[in-house]
Write a protein that holds these residues in place. Sequence first.
Motif, PDB file in Angstrom:
ATOM      1  N   THR A 179       0.825  -1.206   0.000  1.00 52.02           N
ATOM      2  CA  THR A 179       0.000   0.000   0.000  1.00 52.02           C
ATOM      3  C   THR A 179       0.860   1.257   0.000  1.00 52.02           C
ATOM      4  OG1 THR A 179      -1.755  -1.179   1.177  1.00 52.02           O
ATOM      5  CG2 THR A 179      -1.810   1.234   1.268  1.00 52.02           C
ATOM      6  N   ILE A 220      -5.903  -3.523   0.550  1.00 48.53           N
ATOM      7  CA  ILE A 220      -4.974  -2.710  -0.231  1.00 48.53           C
ATOM      8  C   ILE A 220      -5.746  -1.814  -1.189  1.00 48.53           C
ATOM      9  CG2 ILE A 220      -3.136  -2.743  -1.964  1.00 48.53           C
ATOM     10  CD1 ILE A 220      -2.263  -5.484  -0.667  1.00 48.53           C
ATOM     11  N   ALA A 278      -7.665   0.940   0.494  1.00 49.46           N
ATOM     12  CA  ALA A 278      -6.778   1.990   1.006  1.00 49.46           C
ATOM     13  C   ALA A 278      -6.311   2.935  -0.102  1.00 49.46           C
ATOM     14  CB  ALA A 278      -5.563   1.369   1.697  1.00 49.46           C
ATOM     15  N   ILE A 279      -6.046   2.403  -1.283  1.00 47.87           N
ATOM     16  CA  ILE A 279      -5.525   3.257  -2.362  1.00 47.87           C
ATOM     17  C   ILE A 279      -6.615   3.900  -3.197  1.00 47.87           C
ATOM     18  CG2 ILE A 279      -3.351   1.969  -2.494  1.00 47.87           C
ATOM     19  CD1 ILE A 279      -4.404   0.803  -5.191  1.00 47.87           C
TER      20      ILE A 279
END
Length: 137
Positions: A94, A132, A135-136
């Motif tokens: 991440t 992941i 989060a992005i």
Amino acid sequence: MSTTDCIITSSVVPDELRLNVLPCYLGRHYLTGESMVYDWAARLCSSYEGGHWNFFTLSNGGFYMAPSNMDRVHVRWYMNGYSDMMGADAFGITVTLFALCHLAEHTLDDVIVTRYHQLREFAVHHAEAANILRAID
């Protein structure tokens, strides 16, 4: 078989080969890129206090960094409302994705853009892919 059907694997870089990893994958931007990784780690995890990082190469030509001295960590990104726990490997992926995105915007270097996409291609098949990608996002 298309490239999307291939399993992308990661390999940890032995300590004696670490010195060449970032210059190889980030070219002349390697110092800035490394600094961005550590900066994003501190931004995304309030308990991050530095430490040793492992470097990983990917079978599709990409790479990432992940802290070796952490277990599960709480990751929070206020810009998209993400807040959850993830393992050190997922955290490293991440953080490296954030750093590569930021570095690509800063440098406009196609090599950096390619590194981002290589790592994202690996990330979508990671055991913690859902975290992941949230989060992005």
